[in-house]
Design an enzyme around this catalytic site. Structure first.
Site, PDB file in Angstrom:
ATOM      1  N   LYS A 190      10.811  34.925  56.914  1.00  0.00           N
ATOM      2  CA  LYS A 190      12.066  35.346  57.539  1.00  0.00           C
ATOM      3  C   LYS A 190      13.097  34.239  57.462  1.00  0.00           C
ATOM      4  O   LYS A 190      12.781  33.071  57.248  1.00  0.00           O
ATOM      5  CB  LYS A 190      11.840  35.729  59.015  1.00  0.00           C
ATOM      6  CG  LYS A 190      11.523  34.535  59.905  1.00  0.00           C
ATOM      7  CD  LYS A 190      11.366  34.928  61.354  1.00  0.00           C
ATOM      8  CE  LYS A 190      11.171  33.679  62.213  1.00  0.00           C
ATOM      9  NZ  LYS A 190      10.952  33.983  63.619  1.00  0.00           N
ATOM     10  N   ASP A 220      11.012  36.680  73.120  1.00  0.00           N
ATOM     11  CA  ASP A 220      12.200  36.537  73.960  1.00  0.00           C
ATOM     12  C   ASP A 220      13.088  37.768  73.791  1.00  0.00           C
ATOM     13  O   ASP A 220      12.990  38.732  74.544  1.00  0.00           O
ATOM     14  CB  ASP A 220      12.939  35.253  73.584  1.00  0.00           C
ATOM     15  CG  ASP A 220      14.091  34.941  74.537  1.00  0.00           C
ATOM     16  OD1 ASP A 220      14.375  35.772  75.426  1.00  0.00           O
ATOM     17  OD2 ASP A 220      14.705  33.879  74.399  1.00  0.00           O
TER      18      ASP A 220
END
Length: 310
Positions: A190, A220
């Site tokens: 990524k 998160d």
């Protein structure tokens, strides 16, 4: 042995105390009108081995100050040894300079905890293992992997599984679980443009026709895991589930996860679950209480903690 609970995750502290057949030490952790923290210990702890249970989760700064002030109160009350039990260590993602003129806040927080008077730290799945070196006191870093292994075996027995790391940094964690479960390993490549956002670029590994288990330490905003699940399904995976130690789940994370292809997101109770987490259709909590209680017992009797994972 005494256990003191601050306010970030009192149910966890109560469960640990019950497992150890100990009452929580009577203490007040409250606020003045201007939100200044005040702590008072209501029983004698002179010469005692004291464990303070406090995750530095949201609101991170308030919970950190509660921990520091509680430790100072215990030190001034002549506790023999103070162990800070911090299931989720906040600021751990700031473990290095990410750019010019940026802080290493994890080191600053480690200094604050040490200077407050903590003699030992017990935590779980630090975001980066080198944070243990930021402390000048002993640190015991527990791992949720054994809990995940057991839960995966119970819920995914008979499926063709592949363990997935959501980024290159989490490969070691994912490989340990894959080795224990005798599964293959895949990696998500990524690119992160800024904090809290990510763009999945490529899936490294053959996931077609298999059930994917994504393993991470912190969720998160949920963007990384949701994007990873989309990429895995697009590459032919039958399903994508998630196992994460610390469910920070800020902002619209729960809505993002519930509307994603994630079959089930499993988190621990290192952070107190919100109402949204408890009601989410594809989010489930498993408890770290037995592991935490056994580690505290071993620290108290001066026996090996690392043997918990042998």
């Amino acid at each position: 042995m005494k256990i003191v609970a601050c306010n970030s995750n009192r149910p966890l502290a109560e469960a640990v105390a019950a497992t150890l057949n100990l009452p929580l030490t009577r203490a007040s952790v409250r606020r003045f009108a201007d939100m200044e923290v005040f702590v008072e210990i209501h029983e004698n702890i002179r010469g005692e081995d004291v464990f303070v249970v406090q995750s530095t989760s949201y609101p991170a700064n308030d919970n950190l100050m509660e921990l520091l002030i509680t430790v100072d109160a215990l030190r001034r009350a002549s506790a023999r040894r103070i162990t800070a039990v911090i299931p989720y260590f906040g600021y751990a993602r700031q473990d290095r300079k990410s750019g010019s003129r940026t802080p290493i806040s994890a080191k600053l927080v480690a200094n604050l905890i040490t200077e407050a008077g903590v003699n030992r730290v017990l935590t779980m799945d630090l975001h980066a293992g080198q944070i243990q070196g930021f402390f000048d006191i002993p640190v015991d870093n527990l791992y949720a992997a054994p809990l995940f292994n057991r839960d995966i075996q119970e819920h995914y027995q008979g499926r063709d599984l592949i363990i997935v790391s959501p980024d290159v940094g989490g490969v070691l964690r994912a490989r340990q679980i894959a080795t224990r479960l005798n599964c293959d390993l895949a990696i998500i490549d990524k690119r992160r443009d800024r904090a809290g956002t990510s763009e999945v670029m490529n899936v490294i590994g053959d996931v077609a026709g298999r059930h994917c288990i994504i393993v991470d330490d912190i969720v998160d905003s949920g963007g990384t895991l949701c994007n990873a699940a989309v990429a895995l399904i697009a590459d032919g995976a039958v399903s994508a589930s998630v196992y994460v130690t610390h469910g920070v789940l800020s902002g619209g994370a729960i809505a993002r996860i519930t509307s994603s292809p994630i079959e089930m997101a499993v988190i621990t109770d290192s952070i107190l679950a919100t109402e949204a987490v408890r009601l989410a259709r594809n989010v489930r909590q498993i408890t770290i209480v037995p592991l935490l209680a056994e580690a505290m017992r071993r620290i108290h009797v001066e026996s090996s903690v690392s043997s918990l994972f042998d």
